[in-house]
Design a protein around this motif. Structure first.
Motif, mmCIF file in Angstrom:
data_model
loop_
_atom_site.group_PDB
_atom_site.id
_atom_site.type_symbol
_atom_site.label_atom_id
_atom_site.label_comp_id
_atom_site.label_asym_id
_atom_site.label_seq_id
_atom_site.Cartn_x
_atom_site.Cartn_y
_atom_site.Cartn_z
ATOM 1 N N SER A 55 -3.305 128.256 59.014
ATOM 2 C CA SER A 55 -2.962 127.988 60.414
ATOM 3 C C SER A 55 -2.018 126.803 60.565
ATOM 4 C CB SER A 55 -4.228 127.718 61.231
ATOM 5 O OG SER A 55 -4.945 126.600 60.706
ATOM 6 N N LYS A 56 -2.040 125.889 59.594
ATOM 7 C CA LYS A 56 -1.162 124.719 59.693
ATOM 8 C C LYS A 56 -0.931 124.129 58.308
ATOM 9 C CE LYS A 56 -2.475 120.778 61.713
ATOM 10 N NZ LYS A 56 -2.789 119.781 62.768
ATOM 11 N N ILE A 57 0.297 123.709 58.054
ATOM 12 C CA ILE A 57 0.653 123.026 56.814
ATOM 13 C C ILE A 57 1.348 121.726 57.189
ATOM 14 C CG2 ILE A 57 1.886 123.143 54.628
ATOM 15 C CD1 ILE A 57 1.888 126.179 54.867
ATOM 16 N N THR A 58 0.859 120.623 56.650
ATOM 17 C CA THR A 58 1.424 119.317 56.954
ATOM 18 C C THR A 58 1.874 118.639 55.673
ATOM 19 O OG1 THR A 58 -0.108 119.104 58.822
ATOM 20 C CG2 THR A 58 1.018 117.105 58.090
ATOM 21 N N LEU A 59 3.113 118.178 55.646
ATOM 22 C CA LEU A 59 3.649 117.452 54.507
ATOM 23 C C LEU A 59 4.072 116.069 54.970
ATOM 24 C CD1 LEU A 59 4.736 117.232 51.588
ATOM 25 C CD2 LEU A 59 6.896 118.205 52.430
ATOM 26 N N GLY A 60 3.425 115.056 54.423
ATOM 27 C CA GLY A 60 3.806 113.678 54.698
ATOM 28 C C GLY A 60 4.488 113.108 53.469
ATOM 29 N N ILE A 61 5.624 112.444 53.653
ATOM 30 C CA ILE A 61 6.359 111.911 52.509
ATOM 31 C C ILE A 61 7.148 110.679 52.924
ATOM 32 C CG2 ILE A 61 8.318 113.463 52.946
ATOM 33 C CD1 ILE A 61 8.689 113.583 49.863
ATOM 34 N N GLY A 62 7.153 109.669 52.050
ATOM 35 C CA GLY A 62 7.918 108.467 52.335
ATOM 36 C C GLY A 62 7.416 107.286 51.530
ATOM 37 N N GLY A 63 7.883 106.111 51.900
ATOM 38 C CA GLY A 63 7.504 104.903 51.190
ATOM 39 C C GLY A 63 7.637 103.688 52.078
ATOM 40 N N PHE A 64 7.246 102.541 51.533
ATOM 41 C CA PHE A 64 7.237 101.304 52.307
ATOM 42 C C PHE A 64 8.627 100.937 52.800
ATOM 43 C CE2 PHE A 64 7.507 96.665 52.636
ATOM 44 C CZ PHE A 64 6.468 96.415 53.518
ATOM 45 N N PHE A 65 9.646 101.120 51.942
ATOM 46 C CA PHE A 65 10.998 100.703 52.301
ATOM 47 C C PHE A 65 11.787 101.807 52.997
ATOM 48 C CE2 PHE A 65 9.831 97.995 48.690
ATOM 49 C CZ PHE A 65 10.011 96.746 49.263
ATOM 50 N N SER A 66 11.483 103.071 52.655
ATOM 51 C CA SER A 66 12.267 104.182 53.205
ATOM 52 C C SER A 66 11.689 104.764 54.483
ATOM 53 C CB SER A 66 12.381 105.298 52.155
ATOM 54 O OG SER A 66 11.090 105.788 51.808
ATOM 55 N N GLY A 67 10.481 104.344 54.851
ATOM 56 C CA GLY A 67 9.843 104.928 56.021
ATOM 57 C C GLY A 67 9.072 106.181 55.653
ATOM 58 N N HIS A 68 8.297 106.675 56.584
ATOM 59 C CA HIS A 68 7.433 107.822 56.309
ATOM 60 C C HIS A 68 7.672 108.899 57.351
ATOM 61 C CE1 HIS A 68 3.736 110.232 55.991
ATOM 62 N NE2 HIS A 68 3.664 109.788 54.753
ATOM 63 N N CYS A 69 7.838 110.148 56.885
ATOM 64 C CA CYS A 69 8.017 111.284 57.780
ATOM 65 C C CYS A 69 6.882 112.283 57.567
ATOM 66 C CB CYS A 69 9.341 111.979 57.527
ATOM 67 S SG CYS A 69 10.797 111.013 58.005
ATOM 68 N N THR A 70 6.473 112.907 58.637
ATOM 69 C CA THR A 70 5.465 113.958 58.578
ATOM 70 C C THR A 70 6.067 115.238 59.128
ATOM 71 O OG1 THR A 70 3.661 112.376 58.892
ATOM 72 C CG2 THR A 70 3.173 114.691 59.304
ATOM 73 N N TYR A 71 6.039 116.281 58.319
ATOM 74 C CA TYR A 71 6.567 117.589 58.698
ATOM 75 C C TYR A 71 5.393 118.544 58.848
ATOM 76 C CZ TYR A 71 10.793 115.448 56.797
ATOM 77 O OH TYR A 71 11.838 114.598 56.520
ATOM 78 N N THR A 72 5.341 119.239 59.966
ATOM 79 C CA THR A 72 4.206 120.116 60.242
ATOM 80 C C THR A 72 4.688 121.505 60.635
ATOM 81 O OG1 THR A 72 2.904 118.239 61.037
ATOM 82 C CG2 THR A 72 2.110 120.440 61.605
ATOM 83 N N VAL A 73 4.092 122.510 60.029
ATOM 84 C CA VAL A 73 4.322 123.901 60.417
ATOM 85 C C VAL A 73 2.997 124.464 60.915
ATOM 86 C CG1 VAL A 73 4.832 126.226 59.590
ATOM 87 C CG2 VAL A 73 6.249 124.319 58.849
ATOM 88 N N ARG A 74 2.977 124.959 62.131
ATOM 89 C CA ARG A 74 1.804 125.633 62.673
ATOM 90 C C ARG A 74 2.104 127.118 62.768
ATOM 91 N NH1 ARG A 74 0.367 126.765 67.863
ATOM 92 N NH2 ARG A 74 1.952 125.347 68.729
ATOM 93 N N LEU A 75 1.139 127.919 62.374
ATOM 94 C CA LEU A 75 1.340 129.365 62.344
ATOM 95 C C LEU A 75 0.313 130.051 63.235
ATOM 96 C CD1 LEU A 75 1.477 128.227 59.064
ATOM 97 C CD2 LEU A 75 2.687 130.386 58.944
ATOM 98 N N ASP A 76 0.802 130.720 64.290
ATOM 99 C CA ASP A 76 -0.058 131.617 65.056
ATOM 100 C C ASP A 76 0.672 132.954 65.096
ATOM 101 O OD1 ASP A 76 1.902 130.937 67.058
ATOM 102 O OD2 ASP A 76 0.592 129.318 67.726
ATOM 103 N N GLU A 77 1.141 133.393 66.265
ATOM 104 C CA GLU A 77 1.933 134.615 66.294
ATOM 105 C C GLU A 77 3.323 134.398 65.703
ATOM 106 O OE1 GLU A 77 0.270 133.435 68.887
ATOM 107 O OE2 GLU A 77 -1.362 134.905 68.995
ATOM 108 N N GLN A 78 3.783 133.136 65.752
ATOM 109 C CA GLN A 78 5.080 132.814 65.194
ATOM 110 C C GLN A 78 4.998 131.433 64.561
ATOM 111 O OE1 GLN A 78 8.038 132.655 68.263
ATOM 112 N NE2 GLN A 78 7.041 131.005 69.386
ATOM 113 N N LEU A 79 6.133 130.929 64.076
ATOM 114 C CA LEU A 79 6.191 129.612 63.464
ATOM 115 C C LEU A 79 6.475 128.546 64.509
ATOM 116 C CD1 LEU A 79 8.380 130.220 60.275
ATOM 117 C CD2 LEU A 79 5.909 129.992 60.379
#
Length: 233
Positions: free
Chosen positions: A99-123
Motif C-alpha cells: 500500500s505504501k513504499i517510503t524511501l528516506g535518503i540523505g546525510g548531515f551535510f547534504s540534507g535528507h529527502c523522503t520519497y513516498t509512493v502510495r498505491l490504491d487504485e493508482q499511484l
C-alpha cells in the motif's frame, strides 16, 4: 559467453540424479551470493567492469537456478527451500498487497529527502526535502508511462525480499563516518507487518535501480553504480 537456461541444462544438469541436481543448485546459490557480495563492495565500479558484467551473470544465474529446480521436479524430487528462501517467497507473494513504499535518503551535510509512493487504485507520489519544508505532492496522472501494475512489476524485479536488513561498509573492513544513510519501508494493505531495510554508506547491489524507480537523479544520491542491471526477469 553466457548460455540459455536450456543450454545450461544440457551441459550441466542432463543425466544427473536428485543428489547431482541438488549439488548444482547449491553451487548456483553460492554463485548468486558471491556476485551480490562483489557488487556491494565499496570499491566496486572503480575499475573497468569486464563483460559479461557481474549484473548480467547474476541475471543469468537466477535463470539457471530456476531451470535446475524444474529439473529436480522432473526426476520426481522436490526442492526444500531454506528459512531465508521462505521469507523471500512470502515477501514476493505479498507484493500485490503493498500500500505504501517510503524511501528516506540523505546525510548531515547534504540534507535528507523522503520519497513516498502510495498505491490504491493508482499511484500517488510525494517528496519531502528537509531543506525545503513545503513538501512537493502530486498524483501520478493516468497517462503517466508507468502504471501501478508496471511499477509493482518493476519493483518485483529488484528482489527486495532478498535484501539485508542493514548494509554497512564494516562487513568489508571499512569504517566511514557521516556520509549517506538510507531506509526503505514497505507497508501493506492486508495487515502484514511492514518490511524495512536500510544502511549507512553501503547499499544493495541494485540500489540504483530503486532510486531510478523513484525518479531520483544520480546527483541526489551516491549509491554504487550498477552498470549492467538485471533486465526482463
Amino acid at each position: 559467453m553466457m548460455i540459455s537456461p536450456e543450454g545450461f541444462y544440457e551441459s550441466e544438469i542432463k543425466g544427473k540424479d536428485r543428489d547431482g541436481i541438488l549439488r548444482v543448485i547449491s553451487r548456483l546459490k553460492r554463485e548468486i551470493a558471491q556476485l551480490k557480495h562483489i557488487m556491494e563492495h565499496p570499491n566496486y565500479g572503480t575499475e573497468v567492469i569486464k563483460h559479461p558484467s557481474e549484473s548480467t551473470r547474476l541475471w543469468c544465474t537466477r535463470l539457471y537456478l530456476e531451470r535446475a529446480k524444474e529439473a529436480l521436479a522432473e526426476v520426481g524430487a522436490s526442492y526444500e527451500p531454506t528459512a531465508a528462501e521462505l521469507r523471500v517467497m512470502d515477501f514476493n507473494a505479498n507484493i500485490g498487497n503493498i500500500s505504501k513504499i517510503t524511501l528516506g535518503i540523505g546525510g548531515f551535510f547534504s540534507g535528507h529527502c523522503t520519497y513516498t509512493v502510495r498505491l490504491d487504485e493508482q499511484l500517488h507520489f510525494w517528496m519531502e526535502d528537509m531543506l525545503r519544508p513545503t513538501p512537493t505532492n502530486f498524483d501520478i496522472p493516468a497517462d503517466y508511462p508507468m502504471t501501478k501494475e508496471k511499477f509493482l512489476d518493476s519493483f518485483a524485479e529488484l528482489h527486495v525480499g532478498e535484501w539485508r536488513k542493514y548494509y554497512s561498509p564494516e562487513r568489508f573492513g571499512y569504517v566511514v563516518l557521516d556520509g549517506t544513510q538510507w531506509e526503505l519501508t514497505i507497508e501493506y494493505s492486508n495487515g502484514r507487518k511492514a518490511s524495512t531495510s536500510g544502511g549507512s554508506n553501503s547499499y544493495p547491489y541494485n540500489f540504483q535501480k530503486l532510486t531510478e524507480l523513484f525518479g531520483i537523479e544520480e546527483e541526489d544520491e551516491d549509491p554504487e553504480e550498477d552498470e549492467d542491471p538485471e533486465e526482463d526477469e
